[in-house]
Scaffold this active site. Structure first.
Site, PDB file in Angstrom:
ATOM      1  N   ARG A 223     -22.294  29.398  -2.325  1.00  0.00           N
ATOM      2  CA  ARG A 223     -22.581  30.068  -1.025  1.00  0.00           C
ATOM      3  C   ARG A 223     -24.224  29.825  -0.824  1.00  0.00           C
ATOM      4  O   ARG A 223     -24.873  30.021  -1.721  1.00  0.00           O
ATOM      5  CB  ARG A 223     -22.270  31.424  -0.718  1.00  0.00           C
ATOM      6  CG  ARG A 223     -20.714  31.648  -0.846  1.00  0.00           C
ATOM      7  CD  ARG A 223     -20.305  31.202   0.547  1.00  0.00           C
ATOM      8  NE  ARG A 223     -18.739  31.264   0.527  1.00  0.00           N
ATOM      9  CZ  ARG A 223     -17.923  30.725   0.151  1.00  0.00           C
ATOM     10  NH1 ARG A 223     -18.344  29.387  -0.052  1.00  0.00           N
ATOM     11  NH2 ARG A 223     -16.595  31.137   0.369  1.00  0.00           N
ATOM     12  N   HIS A 271     -20.926  21.962   4.144  1.00  0.00           N
ATOM     13  CA  HIS A 271     -19.732  22.923   3.527  1.00  0.00           C
ATOM     14  C   HIS A 271     -18.386  21.912   3.691  1.00  0.00           C
ATOM     15  O   HIS A 271     -17.343  22.482   4.174  1.00  0.00           O
ATOM     16  CB  HIS A 271     -19.719  24.025   4.179  1.00  0.00           C
ATOM     17  CG  HIS A 271     -19.196  25.268   3.550  1.00  0.00           C
ATOM     18  ND1 HIS A 271     -19.752  26.622   3.459  1.00  0.00           N
ATOM     19  CD2 HIS A 271     -18.019  25.346   2.775  1.00  0.00           C
ATOM     20  CE1 HIS A 271     -18.943  27.359   2.648  1.00  0.00           C
ATOM     21  NE2 HIS A 271     -17.832  26.546   2.360  1.00  0.00           N
TER      22      HIS A 271
HETATM   23  C1  GLV Z   1     -15.011  27.304   0.753  1.00  0.00           C
HETATM   24  O1  GLV Z   1     -16.083  27.638   0.783  1.00  0.00           O
HETATM   25  C2  GLV Z   1     -14.076  28.268   0.220  1.00  0.00           C
HETATM   26  O2  GLV Z   1     -14.193  29.412  -0.209  1.00  0.00           O
HETATM   27  O3  GLV Z   1     -12.895  27.813  -0.031  1.00  0.00           O
END
Ligand code: GLV
Length: 308
Positions: A223, A271
Site C-alpha cells: 500500500r 495500482h
Molecule cells: C489490491 O490492492 C488488492 O488488495 O486486491
C-alpha cells in the site's frame, strides 16, 4: 438469502453467471441494486458501505473482492458480520507476474535505459546474472510465496521476512522486528508485499533504507502508506536506493505535479500489479459460502484485531 456484488459491471456479470449455475437459489444483485435489504446475507465488494448493520440486518459475511482489507476499519464491521479477504489463484498469478517483471526491470537497469533512450544516449551498464543478486520479500502470505516461486525459477537468491515464522524451500526466512536488520542487510532488491496495519504503516522509511546494501532497488506492491515518500526521494538522491518500482502511492491517483511522476529513478504503475479474476474468485467465494453454511472456517477470514 441474497448476495450483493459491488464493483465493475462487466466483471460482475461473470460472477453472476457462475453463481446462477452453482447457487440458483441465492439471488444475485449488482450494487446499487440490493433487492430486499433484509434478505442480504453476503456482500462482495471493495469499498466500505456505511451503516452496514442498520441497512442489512441479516448480513453475515462481508467479502473483500481484493486481497487487502485495510479499507475496512474494525468499527465498520458489525460484531455479527465476518470479514473475509480474497485469497484466489488469479490474484496470486497476476501479482507474481508483476513482481517478476519489476524485479527484472531493476535487475537489468531498464529505467536507466528508458532515461537514456529519452536523451538519445547509448551507454552499456555491466550485466550480472540473477544468481548474483538477492531478492527479499517482506510479507510471506500467499502472494509473497507465489512471487518467490517465480523469482526462484529465474535463479535469484531469495530471502523472506514475516511477522510470524515461516519455512519455505529455497528461501532464507527471517522473523519479526528482531531479525529485520539481518534480513535487509542482504537484499539487493527489496519487495514490500505486507498487509497495511498499524505496525507496517510507514515501514519503508529512511531508517529501513540505511539498512539495505548501498544502491538497492525497491518494489512496493503493498500500500502507498507503507512508504514514507520524502524518505524515498532522499534515499534516491543519496544513492542509497538506485531505483524504485511503485504500484501504489499514498494518495491515489497520484496528484498532478507530484515528484514521483517525473523522477528518473521511479517507475510508476496505477495500482494494477494484481487484479482479482472473476472466473477463479467466484469459485473461491462459492466454497467460502458453503463453508459458512456448514460452520467451517472460511478461507481468508480476517482477524480484525490483527488487521489481516
Ligand atoms: C489490491 O490492492 C488488492 O488488495 O486486491
Amino acid at each position: 438469502m441474497s448476495i450483493v456484488f459491488q464493483g465493475d459491471a462487466a466483471r460482475g456479470r461473470i460472477w453472476q453467471d457462475i453463481f446462477a449455475e452453482a447457487e440458483p437459489d441465492l439471488s444475485f444483485h449488482h450494487w446499487p441494486d440490493v433487492g430486499d435489504p433484509e434478505a442480504v446475507t453476503y456482500i462482495v465488494g471493495w469499498k466500505p458501505i456505511p451503516d452496514l448493520a442498520a441497512r442489512f440486518p441479516a448480513l453475515k459475511v462481508m467479502f473483500s473482492s481484493g486481497a487487502g482489507v485495510d479499507q475496512f476499519a474494525p468499527h465498520m464491521i458489525p460484531d455479527s458480520v465476518s470479514l473475509v479477504r480474497m485469497i484466489e489463484p488469479g490474484i496470486a498469478a497476476t501479482m507474481a507476474e508483476y513482481v517478476t517483471l519489476a524485479t527484472l526491470l531493476l535487475h537489468r537497469n531498464f529505467k536507466a535505459y528508458a532515461n537514456q533512450q529519452a536523451e538519445g544516449r547509448w551507454e552499456q551498464i555491466r550485466v550480472y546474472p540473477a544468481t548474483a543478486r538477492t531478492v527479499g520479500v517482506m510479507g510471506l502470505g500467499n502472494l509473497g510465496q507465489a512471487a518467490l516461486t517465480q523469482l526462484g525459477h529465474l535463479g535469484f537468491k531469495l530471502r523472506g521476512w514475516n511477522r510470524s515464522p515461516r519455512a519455505l524451500d529455497g528461501v532464507e526466512c527471517f522473523t519479526g522486528p528482531a531479525e529485520l536488520g539481518s534480513f535487509l542487510s542482504g537484499c539487493d532488491i527489496l519487495i514490500c508485499m505486507l498487509p497495511l496495519t498499524d505496525e507496517t504503516r510507514g515501514i519503508l522509511s529512511a531508517s529501513l533504507f540505511v539498512q539495505l546494501p548501498q544502491g538497492a532497488g525497491l518494489i512496493n506492491v503493498g500500500r502507498g502508506a507503507h512508504l514514507v515518500e520524502p524518505d524515498l526521494l532522499a534515499a534516491l538522491e543519496s544513492g542509497q536506493v538506485t531505483s524504485a518500482v511503485l504500484d501504489v502511492t499514498d494518495v491515489e491517483p497520484l496528484p498532478p505535479g507530484h515528484p514521483f511522476w517525473t523522477h528518473p529513478g521511479i517507475t510508476l504503475t496505477p495500482h494494477i500489479a494484481s487484479m482479482t479474476q472473476p472466473e477463479t474468485a467466484a469459485r473461491v467465494l462459492l466454497d467460502n459460502i458453503r463453508r459458512h453454511r456448514d460452520g467451517e472456517t472460511m478461507i481468508g477470514l480476517v482477524d480484525l484485531g490483527r488487521g489481516y
